[in-house]
Design an enzyme around this catalytic site. Sequence first.
Site, PDB file in Angstrom:
ATOM      1  N   THR A 139       0.851  -1.178   0.000  1.00  0.00           N
ATOM      2  CA  THR A 139       0.000   0.000   0.000  1.00  0.00           C
ATOM      3  C   THR A 139       0.881   1.219   0.000  1.00  0.00           C
ATOM      4  O   THR A 139       2.068   1.128   0.282  1.00  0.00           O
ATOM      5  CB  THR A 139      -0.863  -0.077   1.276  1.00  0.00           C
ATOM      6  OG1 THR A 139      -1.496  -1.339   1.263  1.00  0.00           O
ATOM      7  CG2 THR A 139      -1.853   1.035   1.400  1.00  0.00           C
TER       8      THR A 139
ATOM      9  N   GLY B 226      -0.493  -2.953   6.066  1.00  0.00           N
ATOM     10  CA  GLY B 226      -1.444  -4.012   6.395  1.00  0.00           C
ATOM     11  C   GLY B 226      -2.082  -3.768   7.748  1.00  0.00           C
ATOM     12  O   GLY B 226      -2.449  -2.638   8.087  1.00  0.00           O
TER      13      GLY B 226
HETATM   14  O1  DON Z   1      -6.577  -2.572   2.932  1.00  0.00           O
HETATM   15  C1  DON Z   1      -5.790  -3.180   3.663  1.00  0.00           C
HETATM   16  O2  DON Z   1      -5.890  -3.232   4.866  1.00  0.00           O
HETATM   17  C2  DON Z   1      -4.599  -3.875   3.019  1.00  0.00           C
HETATM   18  N1  DON Z   1      -4.922  -4.252   1.674  1.00  0.00           N
HETATM   19  C3  DON Z   1      -3.426  -2.956   3.070  1.00  0.00           C
HETATM   20  C4  DON Z   1      -2.194  -3.589   2.483  1.00  0.00           C
HETATM   21  C5  DON Z   1      -0.957  -2.959   2.905  1.00  0.00           C
HETATM   22  O3  DON Z   1      -0.932  -1.974   3.601  1.00  0.00           O
HETATM   23  C6  DON Z   1       0.272  -3.607   2.472  1.00  0.00           C
HETATM   24  N2  DON Z   1       1.389  -2.789   2.789  1.00  0.00           N
HETATM   25  N3  DON Z   1       2.311  -3.000   3.417  1.00  0.00           N
END
Ligand code: DON
Length: 564
Positions: free
Chosen positions: A375, A468
């Site tokens: 993200t 995440g």
């Molecule tokens: O929307 C969410 O919670 C996840 N798809 C976010 C993914 C994410 O932050 C990955 N990064 N490190």
Amino acid sequence: MKNAPFVRFLSITLTLSISLPAAYAHDPVYARKGIVVAQEPVAADVGVAVLKSGGNAVDAGVAVGFALAVTHPFAGNIGGGGFMLIRLADGRTTFIDFREKAPHQATHDMYLDPSGNVTHDSLIGWRAVGVPGTVRGLELALKKYGTKSWSELLAPAIHLASSGFPISYSQMRSFHNTADLLSQFPDSKRIFLKDGAFYDWNETLQQPELARTLERMARNGAKEFYEGETARILASQMEKNAGLITLEDLREYQAVERKPLEGDYKGYRIITSPPPSSGGVGILQMLAMLDGTSYEKSKAGSATAYHYLAEVMRRFYADRNEYLGDPDFVKDPITALLEPGYIKARRDSIDPVLATPSEQINPGLPAAVAEGSDTTHYSIADEQGNVVAVTYTLNAGYGSGVTVPGAGFLLNDEMDDFAAKPGAPNLFGLVQGEANSIAPGRRPLSSMVPTIVLKDGKPFLVLGAPGGSRIITAVMQVMLNVIDFGMNIQDAIDSPRVHHQWKPDRLDIERGISPDTIALLKKAGYNIEEAKPAVIARVEAILISDGWLQGGHDDRGSGKAAGY
Ligand code: DON
């Protein structure tokens, strides 16, 4: 006057100390008029150029979104989705939800093998892809709150895709690290891995197919992506590769505006993300649990402060994983989760000294109420006082690994954010329930939490992060470092963080926490591990105070704060 030089020295020092921000361990980037903090420097500069040319923060947000789709393929995207939180100078606020949706053909058990075990299909390849929302989201933001033309804001991205940009050290390393995933898909291998030969540092990456897709979008609007040639290419490739997304899924996709969640903490107004983000409920619930514990008296970095943080995190994640889901499908019990009596009961269950084992903590609402990694984040503030916080994603780095042949963009693997099998952990170890199970047209629950904090009714903090399930706890810790511990934004970001998510019952810690503190936490009963990956999210934030915009870029990864 005899000591005139001394008086002059004193008055200069006093003037300086009054009108300039105090010095801290790590200085943020200071700016007067506008600032963009993003995880890739070229895209940050694109945003600043838009602000300098008279665009507002929303215009810059749209241009940075498209630029990152070119320069930061790890997470920047047009094939993913996310959230944009906006507060306009006139006080209006809105939350643009462009989260991906499960396609029509999705089913509750689509990622289980015949023995009922979860497969990798929610993470890798064509079947992992949710219907992308980014292009419709950026279009909605611009139409309602921007000032510039769509094509003008796409122009920098088109230029970067067709002429190329130099590969940074971190981008070079990132391609190497993800070679196993990207080489499974011919177009990803050709475009990002130079067909297996790898790009060297400073070599130019050109993406001509992506440039053509963006050009078509500049001419035809977002409709191009959802109903035009791009939609036809995507749908026919899906069909060819046993993916689920159809032309109908694309045509029907709409980004929606939702009302941000709001709450108060120690006189600050918190404006944050509503479901399908779980993050805003989390931030408000955890802050409310902390308020009244006096945890801050133990000071930042103390074992007691980390203990209280861990305990409120643990309690929130127990609720999150059970109750929250897409508000268009489930009744999120937000009022009950933030109700003062409930918060007090949760707070009172925290032992002042000892860790509570997660097995003793359950989702806490009475049954009747309950019924019913990659993200990227960027924060922007403009001269007029508008602020924008955007977190958007492909989910895991480079998403599903699939680049659409003939269209040149990567597709998300957001389907993994659902509970593929309620009760079994997902990529981020989240053990979630039916409220977030797979159903056609549903949006998966997210941890992304763009957030804005007001002080005396004016924007004070603008922040968010990738990472995440660790996003929510990291964003909260940066807020607390500023509000409760008086840090400037750079110190607040740089300080080591901890993370607990109820299950597994483990306190993840970053490097930099003193061994003495760790020993005390172990004594209190925590099962402590060095975080893997080693960084607990990456917060990109702006603090606005005394007429200064302070940009805090998280040095746990690349990017920059750029202002003027
Ligand atoms: O929307 C969410 O919670 C996840 N798809 C976010 C993914 C994410 O932050 C990955 N990064 N490190």
